[in-house]
Design a protein around this motif. Sequence first.
Motif, PDB file in Angstrom:
ATOM      1  N   GLY A 125      -4.336  11.730  -5.050  1.00 45.48           N
ATOM      2  CA  GLY A 125      -3.602  12.780  -4.358  1.00 45.48           C
ATOM      3  C   GLY A 125      -2.445  12.342  -3.476  1.00 45.48           C
ATOM      4  N   PHE A 126      -2.004  11.099  -3.575  1.00 45.13           N
ATOM      5  CA  PHE A 126      -0.891  10.644  -2.749  1.00 45.13           C
ATOM      6  C   PHE A 126       0.429  10.999  -3.421  1.00 45.13           C
ATOM      7  CE2 PHE A 126      -4.326   7.487  -1.940  1.00 45.13           C
ATOM      8  CZ  PHE A 126      -4.620   7.906  -0.655  1.00 45.13           C
ATOM      9  N   ASP A 127       1.395  11.452  -2.624  1.00 49.40           N
ATOM     10  CA  ASP A 127       2.688  11.822  -3.198  1.00 49.40           C
ATOM     11  C   ASP A 127       3.556  10.590  -3.410  1.00 49.40           C
ATOM     12  OD1 ASP A 127       4.861  11.697  -0.868  1.00 49.40           O
ATOM     13  OD2 ASP A 127       2.994  12.467  -0.007  1.00 49.40           O
ATOM     14  N   GLY A 128       4.576  10.750  -4.241  1.00 50.30           N
ATOM     15  CA  GLY A 128       5.446   9.643  -4.611  1.00 50.30           C
ATOM     16  C   GLY A 128       6.157   8.991  -3.443  1.00 50.30           C
ATOM     17  N   ALA A 129       6.589   9.796  -2.465  1.00 50.00           N
ATOM     18  CA  ALA A 129       7.292   9.237  -1.305  1.00 50.00           C
ATOM     19  C   ALA A 129       6.366   8.349  -0.481  1.00 50.00           C
ATOM     20  CB  ALA A 129       7.861  10.358  -0.437  1.00 50.00           C
ATOM     21  N   THR A 130       5.124   8.765  -0.320  1.00 57.09           N
ATOM     22  CA  THR A 130       4.147   7.964   0.421  1.00 57.09           C
ATOM     23  C   THR A 130       3.888   6.646  -0.284  1.00 57.09           C
ATOM     24  OG1 THR A 130       3.100   9.924   1.347  1.00 57.09           O
ATOM     25  CG2 THR A 130       1.754   7.922   1.266  1.00 57.09           C
ATOM     26  N   ILE A 131       3.762   6.700  -1.596  1.00 61.93           N
ATOM     27  CA  ILE A 131       3.523   5.481  -2.372  1.00 61.93           C
ATOM     28  C   ILE A 131       4.715   4.535  -2.246  1.00 61.93           C
ATOM     29  CG2 ILE A 131       3.238   4.584  -4.719  1.00 61.93           C
ATOM     30  CD1 ILE A 131       1.621   7.237  -5.268  1.00 61.93           C
ATOM     31  N   PHE A 132       5.932   5.061  -2.380  1.00 56.17           N
ATOM     32  CA  PHE A 132       7.125   4.233  -2.289  1.00 56.17           C
ATOM     33  C   PHE A 132       7.254   3.595  -0.910  1.00 56.17           C
ATOM     34  CE2 PHE A 132      11.746   3.473  -1.934  1.00 56.17           C
ATOM     35  CZ  PHE A 132      11.902   2.650  -3.040  1.00 56.17           C
ATOM     36  N   ARG A 133       7.008   4.367   0.122  1.00 54.64           N
ATOM     37  CA  ARG A 133       7.074   3.860   1.494  1.00 54.64           C
ATOM     38  C   ARG A 133       6.055   2.726   1.694  1.00 54.64           C
ATOM     39  NH1 ARG A 133       6.976   8.450   3.578  1.00 54.64           N
ATOM     40  NH2 ARG A 133       4.751   8.645   3.846  1.00 54.64           N
ATOM     41  N   ASN A 134       4.853   2.899   1.156  1.00 56.36           N
ATOM     42  CA  ASN A 134       3.829   1.872   1.306  1.00 56.36           C
ATOM     43  C   ASN A 134       4.144   0.621   0.496  1.00 56.36           C
ATOM     44  OD1 ASN A 134       1.501   2.685   3.105  1.00 56.36           O
ATOM     45  ND2 ASN A 134       1.873   4.556   1.952  1.00 56.36           N
ATOM     46  N   LEU A 135       4.739   0.778  -0.676  1.00 58.28           N
ATOM     47  CA  LEU A 135       5.181  -0.389  -1.438  1.00 58.28           C
ATOM     48  C   LEU A 135       6.175  -1.204  -0.612  1.00 58.28           C
ATOM     49  CD1 LEU A 135       5.632   1.237  -4.955  1.00 58.28           C
ATOM     50  CD2 LEU A 135       4.084  -0.675  -4.416  1.00 58.28           C
ATOM     51  N   ASN A 136       7.133  -0.523  -0.024  1.00 59.07           N
ATOM     52  CA  ASN A 136       8.135  -1.217   0.790  1.00 59.07           C
ATOM     53  C   ASN A 136       7.536  -1.825   2.046  1.00 59.07           C
ATOM     54  OD1 ASN A 136      10.658  -1.082  -0.675  1.00 59.07           O
ATOM     55  ND2 ASN A 136      10.410   1.126  -0.493  1.00 59.07           N
ATOM     56  N   ASP A 137       6.553  -1.162   2.636  1.00 56.38           N
ATOM     57  CA  ASP A 137       5.863  -1.735   3.806  1.00 56.38           C
ATOM     58  C   ASP A 137       5.168  -3.046   3.434  1.00 56.38           C
ATOM     59  OD1 ASP A 137       6.676   0.394   5.387  1.00 56.38           O
ATOM     60  OD2 ASP A 137       4.723   1.412   5.324  1.00 56.38           O
ATOM     61  N   LEU A 138       4.517  -3.082   2.271  1.00 55.17           N
ATOM     62  CA  LEU A 138       3.840  -4.305   1.834  1.00 55.17           C
ATOM     63  C   LEU A 138       4.846  -5.432   1.604  1.00 55.17           C
ATOM     64  CD1 LEU A 138       1.147  -2.886  -0.636  1.00 55.17           C
ATOM     65  CD2 LEU A 138       0.824  -3.602   1.750  1.00 55.17           C
TER      66      LEU A 138
END
Length: 101
Positions: free
Chosen positions: A60-73
Amino acid sequence: MSDVQRKGSPRKPDVKELKDLMRKLGLRSTGARLAVYRALDEADRPLSHGEVREAIEQLGFDGATIFRNLNDLVEVGLASRSDLGDHVWRFELNREGVSHR
């Protein structure tokens, strides 16, 4: 020996260890961030944002949240980002430990 833990491969951190590592690096250990990390950890090759989204969309995670977390990692050195010439960023974990940038 399980498919996940192959001979010679590093032991994967359990949830507590992963949460502790993220906190040590200044990140909150949110459900989305843990899911993104696990998707990269389970991959056998670098993944695009879309591939990570497909891997965890049932959570249930949206694309923007996933992208933001990828960049955080990437920012804290847990993952790296590359462009193979097709203008699509692909993400993968730094398997040898945290890369200090």
